[in-house]
Design a protein around this motif. Structure first.
Motif, PDB file in Angstrom:
ATOM      1  N   ALA A 186      32.863  43.660  30.219  1.00  0.00           N
ATOM      2  CA  ALA A 186      33.928  44.166  31.081  1.00  0.00           C
ATOM      3  C   ALA A 186      33.373  44.628  32.425  1.00  0.00           C
ATOM      4  CB  ALA A 186      34.663  45.309  30.384  1.00  0.00           C
ATOM      5  N   LEU A 187      32.257  45.352  32.406  1.00  0.00           N
ATOM      6  CA  LEU A 187      31.685  45.846  33.661  1.00  0.00           C
ATOM      7  C   LEU A 187      31.193  44.703  34.533  1.00  0.00           C
ATOM      8  CD1 LEU A 187      29.497  48.924  34.308  1.00  0.00           C
ATOM      9  CD2 LEU A 187      28.698  46.710  35.137  1.00  0.00           C
ATOM     10  N   PHE A 188      30.459  43.758  33.938  1.00  0.00           N
ATOM     11  CA  PHE A 188      29.887  42.706  34.762  1.00  0.00           C
ATOM     12  C   PHE A 188      30.913  41.664  35.188  1.00  0.00           C
ATOM     13  CE2 PHE A 188      25.817  44.413  33.179  1.00  0.00           C
ATOM     14  CZ  PHE A 188      25.234  44.637  34.429  1.00  0.00           C
ATOM     15  N   ARG A 189      32.040  41.535  34.499  1.00  0.00           N
ATOM     16  CA  ARG A 189      33.136  40.707  35.024  1.00  0.00           C
ATOM     17  C   ARG A 189      33.628  41.283  36.349  1.00  0.00           C
ATOM     18  NH1 ARG A 189      35.025  40.197  29.649  1.00  0.00           N
ATOM     19  NH2 ARG A 189      36.457  41.961  29.949  1.00  0.00           N
ATOM     20  N   ARG A 190      33.780  42.580  36.402  1.00  0.00           N
ATOM     21  CA  ARG A 190      34.221  43.231  37.634  1.00  0.00           C
ATOM     22  C   ARG A 190      33.158  43.105  38.725  1.00  0.00           C
ATOM     23  NH1 ARG A 190      37.388  48.812  35.831  1.00  0.00           N
ATOM     24  NH2 ARG A 190      38.783  47.819  34.302  1.00  0.00           N
ATOM     25  N   TRP A 191      31.887  43.255  38.339  1.00  0.00           N
ATOM     26  CA  TRP A 191      30.788  43.155  39.303  1.00  0.00           C
ATOM     27  C   TRP A 191      30.734  41.761  39.918  1.00  0.00           C
ATOM     28  CZ3 TRP A 191      25.825  40.599  38.483  1.00  0.00           C
ATOM     29  CH2 TRP A 191      24.863  40.909  39.456  1.00  0.00           C
ATOM     30  N   GLU A 192      30.892  40.741  39.088  1.00  0.00           N
ATOM     31  CA  GLU A 192      30.908  39.370  39.590  1.00  0.00           C
ATOM     32  C   GLU A 192      32.075  39.169  40.549  1.00  0.00           C
ATOM     33  OE1 GLU A 192      28.909  36.816  39.079  1.00  0.00           O
ATOM     34  OE2 GLU A 192      27.645  37.407  37.366  1.00  0.00           O
ATOM     35  N   ALA A 193      33.251  39.694  40.197  1.00  0.00           N
ATOM     36  CA  ALA A 193      34.434  39.533  41.048  1.00  0.00           C
ATOM     37  C   ALA A 193      34.269  40.233  42.395  1.00  0.00           C
ATOM     38  CB  ALA A 193      35.669  40.073  40.325  1.00  0.00           C
TER      39      ALA A 193
END
Length: 236
Positions: free
Chosen positions: A141-148
Motif C-alpha cells: 500500500a505504501l509503495f503503490r502511493r510512492w510510485e504514483a
C-alpha cells in the motif's frame, strides 16, 4: 547521487518520528511516510475515530464507546479491507471480526470495541491485516502511493518487520535503528507485541542513539550520514 530512501526502526518511545522529522529538517527534499498512515486510515474507516495529530493522546484514547451490531462490524471491516487493498477479500472480514471480538456472538448482538486506539493499531495491523490478508499488505500500500508520486525521497518512520526492511533495501534504501534507554509508552499497546520485537536479532544498517536533546540527535545523524550514503550507493 540522489537522496536514498530511508527507514527507521526502534521500539515504542525510542524516537522514530523525532528522527524522521530531524532528517526532513536537516536534509530538505525528504518527506516523512509511515506504513501506519494507511493503518490509521483503516482505523478511522472502521471506528470513525478522527486522529488529532497528538500521537500519545490519540493512542491512549479508549474506544469502548464504539459499539455496533456484529453484522455492522463485519460490513465496516469489509469497507476497511477494500480501502487498504482496493478489493474485497472473501470471508476475511468475518475472520477479522473474530480476532477483534473473540467468543460467540449473534449477528444482531451489539458489541463494543474494548481497547485503546494504540491497541487497535497493533491488532488490526498485525493479527488482522498482516496475518489474514498478507504480510506485505502495508508495504504494498505504501509503495503503490510512492510510485504514483514519482518516487520522491522519503523517510519511512515506522519500520517494524523484516519484510519491510527487505522492501526498503530492494529499492536501494537504508534502515536506521534509533535507540533510547527506557523507551516506553503507556497507551494500551502491548510491549511484548510482535510489532515491537519482530526485528530483534536483525542488525540494522546504522544505529543512532537518542538519549540526549535534539541537537545531540542531529549530531548522531550527521555522523552516520556518510555511512548511509555509502550503503545506498552500494545497493543501486
Amino acid at each position: 547521487m540522489s537522496q536514498p530512501i530511508l527507514g527507521i526502526s526502534g521500539v515504542m518511545g525510542a524516537g522514530k518520528d523525532t528522527l524522521a522529522e530531524r532528517i526532513c529538517h536537516v536534509f530538505p527534499g525528504y518527506s516523512r511516510r509511515k506504513f501506519g498512515t494507511i493503518l490509521r486510515e483503516a482505523v478511522t474507516t472502521l471506528t470513525g475515530f478522527a486522529f488529532t495529530g497528538d500521537d500519545a493522546a490519540d493512542k491512549a484514547h479508549d474506544l469502548s464507546a464504539v459499539a455496533m451490531t456484529c453484522t455492522r462490524w463485519v460490513v465496516r471491516l469489509s469497507d476497511t479491507i477494500h480501502g487498504v487493498v482496493g478489493k474485497s477479500e472473501g470471508d476475511v472480514s468475518v475472520r477479522m471480526f473474530r480476532v477483534l471480538f473473540p467468543g460467540e456472538h449473534r449477528s444482531f448482538e451489539t458489541v463494543a470495541l474494548r481497547m485503546t486506539v494504540g491497541r487497535l493499531l497493533q491488532v488490526l495491523g498485525t493479527e488482522c491485516f498482516r496475518e489474514l490478508v498478507g504480510p506485505d499488505v502495508w508495504v504494498d500500500a505504501l509503495f503503490r502511493r510512492w510510485e504514483a508520486e514519482g518516487r520522491p525521497p522519503i523517510v519511512v518512520a515506522d519500520v517494524r518487520f523484516p519484510n519491510e526492511v527487505a522492501a526498503l533495501v530492494r529499492r536501494g534504501g537504508v534502515v536506521i535503528r534509533v535507540e533510547r534507554v527506557a523507551a516506553r509508552r503507556d497507551d494500551g499497546r502491548v510491549v511484548a507485541h510482535a510489532s515491537e520485537h519482530a526485528l530483534d536479532g536483525v542488525p540494522p544498517d546504522v544505529t543512532i542513539a537518542n538519549d540526549g536533546a535534539v541537537p545531540d540527535l542531529d549530531l548522531g545523524l550527521m555522523a552516520a550520514w556518510p555511512r548511509i550514503l555509502a550503503l545506498a550507493a552500494a545497493r543501486r
